[in-house]
Design a protein around this motif. Structure first.
Motif, PDB file in Angstrom:
ATOM      1  N   GLU A 113      90.421  29.316  32.002  1.00  0.00           N
ATOM      2  CA  GLU A 113      90.044  28.567  33.206  1.00  0.00           C
ATOM      3  C   GLU A 113      90.467  29.314  34.468  1.00  0.00           C
ATOM      4  OE1 GLU A 113      91.497  24.563  32.989  1.00  0.00           O
ATOM      5  OE2 GLU A 113      90.313  24.117  31.205  1.00  0.00           O
ATOM      6  N   ILE A 114      91.640  29.894  34.453  1.00  0.00           N
ATOM      7  CA  ILE A 114      92.098  30.687  35.598  1.00  0.00           C
ATOM      8  C   ILE A 114      91.147  31.862  35.817  1.00  0.00           C
ATOM      9  CG2 ILE A 114      93.927  32.227  36.435  1.00  0.00           C
ATOM     10  CD1 ILE A 114      95.920  30.329  35.022  1.00  0.00           C
ATOM     11  N   GLY A 115      90.806  32.546  34.750  1.00  0.00           N
ATOM     12  CA  GLY A 115      89.878  33.670  34.838  1.00  0.00           C
ATOM     13  C   GLY A 115      88.523  33.253  35.381  1.00  0.00           C
ATOM     14  N   ASN A 116      88.026  32.093  34.940  1.00  0.00           N
ATOM     15  CA  ASN A 116      86.748  31.588  35.451  1.00  0.00           C
ATOM     16  C   ASN A 116      86.814  31.305  36.944  1.00  0.00           C
ATOM     17  OD1 ASN A 116      85.365  31.709  33.004  1.00  0.00           O
ATOM     18  ND2 ASN A 116      85.945  29.634  32.425  1.00  0.00           N
ATOM     19  N   ARG A 117      87.935  30.724  37.402  1.00  0.00           N
ATOM     20  CA  ARG A 117      88.078  30.450  38.835  1.00  0.00           C
ATOM     21  C   ARG A 117      88.124  31.751  39.631  1.00  0.00           C
ATOM     22  NH1 ARG A 117      90.635  25.917  36.924  1.00  0.00           N
ATOM     23  NH2 ARG A 117      92.680  26.868  36.658  1.00  0.00           N
TER      24      ARG A 117
ATOM     25  N   VAL B 106      97.452  29.080  45.733  1.00  0.00           N
ATOM     26  CA  VAL B 106      97.843  29.485  44.384  1.00  0.00           C
ATOM     27  C   VAL B 106      97.554  28.334  43.421  1.00  0.00           C
ATOM     28  CG1 VAL B 106      99.838  30.056  42.934  1.00  0.00           C
ATOM     29  CG2 VAL B 106      99.548  31.179  45.151  1.00  0.00           C
ATOM     30  N   ASP B 107      97.812  27.095  43.871  1.00  0.00           N
ATOM     31  CA  ASP B 107      97.529  25.911  43.042  1.00  0.00           C
ATOM     32  C   ASP B 107      96.072  25.862  42.610  1.00  0.00           C
ATOM     33  OD1 ASP B 107     100.109  25.014  43.092  1.00  0.00           O
ATOM     34  OD2 ASP B 107      99.772  23.546  44.688  1.00  0.00           O
ATOM     35  N   TYR B 108      95.170  26.236  43.510  1.00  0.00           N
ATOM     36  CA  TYR B 108      93.757  26.229  43.140  1.00  0.00           C
ATOM     37  C   TYR B 108      93.490  27.234  42.023  1.00  0.00           C
ATOM     38  CZ  TYR B 108      88.813  26.818  42.941  1.00  0.00           C
ATOM     39  OH  TYR B 108      87.524  26.908  42.462  1.00  0.00           O
ATOM     40  N   ILE B 109      94.031  28.423  42.154  1.00  0.00           N
ATOM     41  CA  ILE B 109      93.815  29.441  41.124  1.00  0.00           C
ATOM     42  C   ILE B 109      94.394  28.989  39.787  1.00  0.00           C
ATOM     43  CG2 ILE B 109      94.392  31.798  40.385  1.00  0.00           C
ATOM     44  CD1 ILE B 109      94.182  32.628  43.326  1.00  0.00           C
ATOM     45  N   LEU B 110      95.594  28.422  39.820  1.00  0.00           N
ATOM     46  CA  LEU B 110      96.268  28.044  38.577  1.00  0.00           C
ATOM     47  C   LEU B 110      95.720  26.769  37.947  1.00  0.00           C
ATOM     48  CD1 LEU B 110      99.981  28.853  39.436  1.00  0.00           C
ATOM     49  CD2 LEU B 110      98.396  30.186  38.028  1.00  0.00           C
TER      50      LEU B 110
ATOM     51  N   THR C  55      91.804  20.732  44.007  1.00  0.00           N
ATOM     52  CA  THR C  55      90.845  20.780  45.107  1.00  0.00           C
ATOM     53  C   THR C  55      91.573  21.082  46.412  1.00  0.00           C
ATOM     54  OG1 THR C  55      89.503  19.143  43.979  1.00  0.00           O
ATOM     55  CG2 THR C  55      89.026  19.512  46.304  1.00  0.00           C
ATOM     56  N   PRO C  56      91.164  22.137  47.090  1.00  0.00           N
ATOM     57  CA  PRO C  56      91.825  22.466  48.356  1.00  0.00           C
ATOM     58  C   PRO C  56      91.454  21.457  49.438  1.00  0.00           C
ATOM     59  CG  PRO C  56      90.026  23.994  47.929  1.00  0.00           C
ATOM     60  CD  PRO C  56      90.123  23.087  46.740  1.00  0.00           C
ATOM     61  N   GLU C  57      92.435  21.128  50.288  1.00  0.00           N
ATOM     62  CA  GLU C  57      92.167  20.206  51.387  1.00  0.00           C
ATOM     63  C   GLU C  57      91.342  20.888  52.465  1.00  0.00           C
ATOM     64  OE1 GLU C  57      95.780  18.381  52.723  1.00  0.00           O
ATOM     65  OE2 GLU C  57      96.408  17.980  50.670  1.00  0.00           O
ATOM     66  N   GLN C  58      91.572  22.164  52.656  1.00  0.00           N
ATOM     67  CA  GLN C  58      90.805  22.948  53.611  1.00  0.00           C
ATOM     68  C   GLN C  58      90.301  24.193  52.901  1.00  0.00           C
ATOM     69  OE1 GLN C  58      94.238  22.566  54.425  1.00  0.00           O
ATOM     70  NE2 GLN C  58      94.112  20.850  55.807  1.00  0.00           N
TER      71      GLN C  58
END
Length: 115
Positions: free
Chosen positions: A6-10, A62-66, A70-73
């Protein structure tokens, strides 16, 4: 547990959205292109240093990658050239780090980016 696929896909999605090749990302990270391919397939572990550098390059947390949180901005950058160098990407990552820090400060202050 961390799911490397999943990390690789992101990472692949972020790279594709930025119109960057594996080779360009590899040059920026000082890695071999085959290592980027293996990371994107979830076949290789990824160091925290590489994750941090990718978050700066793609202007995401980093949270998004891991975790896919969903990023707030979100910031989007458009390139007018196809001949970006590793130094160009390093400069972009530095600017993105400033943007990410501003997002975090706005969040801590309870403000809205659009204020």
């Amino acid at each position: 547990m961390i799911n490397l696929v999943e990390i690789g896909n992101r990472i692949k999605t972020l790279r594709d959205e930025s119109n960057l090749t594996q080779t360009k990302v590899a040059e920026y990270l000082s890695l071999d292109q085959s290592m980027i391919a293996k990371i994107e397939k979830g076949e290789r572990n990824i160091t925290s240093d590489v994750i941090e550098k990718l978050s700066r390059l793609f202007c995401c947390t980093v949270d998004y990658i891991l975790s896919g949180a969903t990023p707030e901005q979100k910031c989007t950058i458009s390139f007018r050239t196809s001949s970006l160098t590793s130094d160009d990407l390093k400069s972009l990552a530095t600017i993105n780090k400033i943007v990410l820090n501003q997002f975090e400060m706005d969040k801590m202050l309870g403000g809205n980016v659009n204020d």
